[in-house]
Design a protein around this motif. Structure first.
Motif, PDB file in Angstrom:
ATOM      1  N   VAL A  39       0.834  -1.209   0.000  1.00 60.18           N
ATOM      2  CA  VAL A  39       0.000   0.000   0.000  1.00 60.18           C
ATOM      3  C   VAL A  39       0.869   1.259   0.000  1.00 60.18           C
ATOM      4  O   VAL A  39       0.587   2.217  -0.717  1.00 60.18           O
ATOM      5  CB  VAL A  39      -0.971  -0.008   1.205  1.00 60.18           C
ATOM      6  CG1 VAL A  39      -1.642   1.334   1.388  1.00 60.18           C
ATOM      7  CG2 VAL A  39      -2.010  -1.095   1.031  1.00 60.18           C
ATOM      8  N   SER A  40       1.955   1.243   0.780  1.00 58.41           N
ATOM      9  CA  SER A  40       2.829   2.417   0.795  1.00 58.41           C
ATOM     10  C   SER A  40       3.520   2.608  -0.547  1.00 58.41           C
ATOM     11  O   SER A  40       3.725   3.741  -0.983  1.00 58.41           O
ATOM     12  CB  SER A  40       3.858   2.312   1.915  1.00 58.41           C
ATOM     13  OG  SER A  40       4.811   1.305   1.627  1.00 58.41           O
ATOM     14  N   GLY A  41       3.853   1.507  -1.231  1.00 58.26           N
ATOM     15  CA  GLY A  41       4.429   1.634  -2.567  1.00 58.26           C
ATOM     16  C   GLY A  41       3.447   2.227  -3.556  1.00 58.26           C
ATOM     17  O   GLY A  41       3.806   3.073  -4.379  1.00 58.26           O
ATOM     18  N   LEU A  42       2.193   1.792  -3.461  1.00 61.50           N
ATOM     19  CA  LEU A  42       1.167   2.343  -4.356  1.00 61.50           C
ATOM     20  C   LEU A  42       0.887   3.809  -4.048  1.00 61.50           C
ATOM     21  O   LEU A  42       0.727   4.623  -4.960  1.00 61.50           O
ATOM     22  CB  LEU A  42      -0.120   1.523  -4.251  1.00 61.50           C
ATOM     23  CG  LEU A  42      -0.066   0.116  -4.839  1.00 61.50           C
ATOM     24  CD1 LEU A  42      -1.348  -0.632  -4.528  1.00 61.50           C
ATOM     25  CD2 LEU A  42       0.178   0.168  -6.330  1.00 61.50           C
ATOM     26  N   LEU A  43       0.825   4.161  -2.773  1.00 63.88           N
ATOM     27  CA  LEU A  43       0.599   5.557  -2.405  1.00 63.88           C
ATOM     28  C   LEU A  43       1.786   6.433  -2.787  1.00 63.88           C
ATOM     29  O   LEU A  43       1.609   7.569  -3.242  1.00 63.88           O
ATOM     30  CB  LEU A  43       0.316   5.686  -0.909  1.00 63.88           C
ATOM     31  CG  LEU A  43      -1.044   5.184  -0.446  1.00 63.88           C
ATOM     32  CD1 LEU A  43      -1.146   5.255   1.065  1.00 63.88           C
ATOM     33  CD2 LEU A  43      -2.162   5.948  -1.112  1.00 63.88           C
ATOM     34  N   PRO A  50       2.603  12.198 -10.818  1.00 67.87           N
ATOM     35  CA  PRO A  50       1.229  12.547 -11.170  1.00 67.87           C
ATOM     36  C   PRO A  50       0.843  12.181 -12.612  1.00 67.87           C
ATOM     37  O   PRO A  50      -0.316  11.991 -12.891  1.00 67.87           O
ATOM     38  CB  PRO A  50       1.184  14.061 -10.967  1.00 67.87           C
ATOM     39  CG  PRO A  50       2.596  14.507 -11.078  1.00 67.87           C
ATOM     40  CD  PRO A  50       3.438  13.369 -10.602  1.00 67.87           C
ATOM     41  N   ASP A  51       1.819  12.068 -13.511  1.00 64.81           N
ATOM     42  CA  ASP A  51       1.479  11.819 -14.908  1.00 64.81           C
ATOM     43  C   ASP A  51       1.497  10.340 -15.283  1.00 64.81           C
ATOM     44  O   ASP A  51       0.565   9.830 -15.887  1.00 64.81           O
ATOM     45  CB  ASP A  51       2.452  12.568 -15.830  1.00 64.81           C
ATOM     46  CG  ASP A  51       2.341  14.068 -15.634  1.00 64.81           C
ATOM     47  OD1 ASP A  51       1.237  14.520 -15.282  1.00 64.81           O
ATOM     48  OD2 ASP A  51       3.350  14.760 -15.811  1.00 64.81           O
ATOM     49  N   VAL A  52       2.563   9.654 -14.934  1.00 67.46           N
ATOM     50  CA  VAL A  52       2.738   8.277 -15.367  1.00 67.46           C
ATOM     51  C   VAL A  52       2.864   7.392 -14.133  1.00 67.46           C
ATOM     52  O   VAL A  52       3.675   7.653 -13.261  1.00 67.46           O
ATOM     53  CB  VAL A  52       4.001   8.143 -16.243  1.00 67.46           C
ATOM     54  CG1 VAL A  52       4.189   6.719 -16.687  1.00 67.46           C
ATOM     55  CG2 VAL A  52       3.905   9.072 -17.444  1.00 67.46           C
ATOM     56  N   ILE A  53       2.079   6.324 -14.080  1.00 74.58           N
ATOM     57  CA  ILE A  53       2.100   5.435 -12.921  1.00 74.58           C
ATOM     58  C   ILE A  53       3.148   4.336 -13.085  1.00 74.58           C
ATOM     59  O   ILE A  53       3.836   3.985 -12.149  1.00 74.58           O
ATOM     60  CB  ILE A  53       0.711   4.804 -12.698  1.00 74.58           C
ATOM     61  CG1 ILE A  53      -0.316   5.869 -12.389  1.00 74.58           C
ATOM     62  CG2 ILE A  53       0.738   3.763 -11.602  1.00 74.58           C
ATOM     63  CD1 ILE A  53      -0.160   6.519 -11.052  1.00 74.58           C
ATOM     64  N   ASP A  57       9.281   0.742 -15.643  1.00 77.81           N
ATOM     65  CA  ASP A  57       9.472  -0.275 -14.616  1.00 77.81           C
ATOM     66  C   ASP A  57       8.124  -0.761 -14.107  1.00 77.81           C
ATOM     67  O   ASP A  57       7.661  -0.347 -13.060  1.00 77.81           O
ATOM     68  CB  ASP A  57      10.304   0.309 -13.476  1.00 77.81           C
ATOM     69  CG  ASP A  57      10.591  -0.709 -12.394  1.00 77.81           C
ATOM     70  OD1 ASP A  57      10.627  -1.908 -12.716  1.00 77.81           O
ATOM     71  OD2 ASP A  57      10.776  -0.296 -11.246  1.00 77.81           O
ATOM     72  N   SER A  58       7.501  -1.626 -14.875  1.00 74.94           N
ATOM     73  CA  SER A  58       6.187  -2.123 -14.458  1.00 74.94           C
ATOM     74  C   SER A  58       6.302  -3.254 -13.443  1.00 74.94           C
ATOM     75  O   SER A  58       5.310  -3.612 -12.818  1.00 74.94           O
ATOM     76  CB  SER A  58       5.385  -2.595 -15.673  1.00 74.94           C
ATOM     77  OG  SER A  58       6.069  -3.656 -16.309  1.00 74.94           O
ATOM     78  N   SER A  59       7.496  -3.805 -13.247  1.00 78.56           N
ATOM     79  CA  SER A  59       7.627  -4.896 -12.286  1.00 78.56           C
ATOM     80  C   SER A  59       7.436  -4.404 -10.854  1.00 78.56           C
ATOM     81  O   SER A  59       6.880  -5.126 -10.026  1.00 78.56           O
ATOM     82  CB  SER A  59       8.973  -5.585 -12.434  1.00 78.56           C
ATOM     83  OG  SER A  59      10.023  -4.689 -12.135  1.00 78.56           O
ATOM     84  N   SER A  60       7.863  -3.192 -10.537  1.00 81.30           N
ATOM     85  CA  SER A  60       7.652  -2.694  -9.178  1.00 81.30           C
ATOM     86  C   SER A  60       6.176  -2.371  -8.940  1.00 81.30           C
ATOM     87  O   SER A  60       5.671  -2.541  -7.833  1.00 81.30           O
ATOM     88  CB  SER A  60       8.524  -1.481  -8.892  1.00 81.30           C
ATOM     89  OG  SER A  60       8.180  -0.411  -9.735  1.00 81.30           O
ATOM     90  N   LEU A  61       5.483  -1.926  -9.972  1.00 84.29           N
ATOM     91  CA  LEU A  61       4.040  -1.715  -9.848  1.00 84.29           C
ATOM     92  C   LEU A  61       3.338  -3.046  -9.620  1.00 84.29           C
ATOM     93  O   LEU A  61       2.450  -3.160  -8.770  1.00 84.29           O
ATOM     94  CB  LEU A  61       3.480  -1.026 -11.093  1.00 84.29           C
ATOM     95  CG  LEU A  61       1.960  -0.845 -11.146  1.00 84.29           C
ATOM     96  CD1 LEU A  61       1.499   0.049 -10.005  1.00 84.29           C
ATOM     97  CD2 LEU A  61       1.537  -0.290 -12.476  1.00 84.29           C
ATOM     98  N   ALA A  66       0.641  -6.866  -6.129  1.00 84.17           N
ATOM     99  CA  ALA A  66       0.573  -8.232  -5.607  1.00 84.17           C
ATOM    100  C   ALA A  66       0.629  -8.252  -4.091  1.00 84.17           C
ATOM    101  O   ALA A  66      -0.126  -8.991  -3.442  1.00 84.17           O
ATOM    102  CB  ALA A  66       1.714  -9.069  -6.184  1.00 84.17           C
ATOM    103  N   LEU A  67       1.514  -7.449  -3.525  1.00 87.42           N
ATOM    104  CA  LEU A  67       1.586  -7.399  -2.063  1.00 87.42           C
ATOM    105  C   LEU A  67       0.277  -6.912  -1.460  1.00 87.42           C
ATOM    106  O   LEU A  67      -0.170  -7.415  -0.428  1.00 87.42           O
ATOM    107  CB  LEU A  67       2.734  -6.481  -1.625  1.00 87.42           C
ATOM    108  CG  LEU A  67       4.147  -7.010  -1.834  1.00 87.42           C
ATOM    109  CD1 LEU A  67       5.164  -5.937  -1.486  1.00 87.42           C
ATOM    110  CD2 LEU A  67       4.383  -8.251  -1.024  1.00 87.42           C
TER     111      LEU A  67
END
Length: 138
Positions: A39-43, A50-53, A57-61, A66-67
């Motif tokens: 949750v802290s990584g997503l927040l 603000p522009d690109v989520i 590096d989509s593996s950290s997303l 997953a967590l």
């Protein structure tokens, strides 16, 4: 060796109850910590980009999702099981419950203080990089 249970004459070994409590609370602590990390990584991703989520590096997303999406429901199931067990007064008096609550409070306070300091430093325009950016001293 074993004491008769008050509920129906069934014998239980006291060490098995202690071992069950330790395993349950360690599992609950790990799942709550993993979910909080996701949750802290997503927040952090939400507030810092603000522009690109996902960037390149989509593996950290994927790891943060997953967590959160796996650890959260599993933690809820383990919490529900431990909450049902805490209906018995002997479970609430157990030392393992007090240790779990203390460890969770200390961990959450340290994490909140760390992220709070980083947030204040970010607002002040300071370096929010790793502690290695401070070494060697000037």
């Amino acid at each position: 060796m074993s004491a008769p249970d008050a509920a129906g004459g069934r014998t239980t070994a006291p060490a098995l109850g202690t071992l069950r409590r330790i395993i349950l609370y360690v599992l609950l602590f790990a799942l709550v910590a993993l979910t909080a990390s996701g949750v802290s990584g997503l927040l952090g991703r939400l507030f810092t980009t603000p522009d690109v989520i996902a960037f390149n590096d989509s593996s950290s997303l994927a790891l943060d999702l997953a967590l959160t999406l796996v650890g959260g429901p599993l933690g809820a199931v383990v919490f529900w099981a431990s909450w049902r067990l805490l209906a018995h007064p002997a479970e609430r008096r157990a030392t393992a419950w007090g240790i779990y609550v203390s460890a969770m409070c200390i961990t959450s306070l340290l994490t909140a203080a760390s992220f709070g300091i980083a947030a204040v430093a970010s607002l002040a325009g300071g370096d929010t990089g790793s502690w290695m950016s401070l070494w060697p001293p000037a």
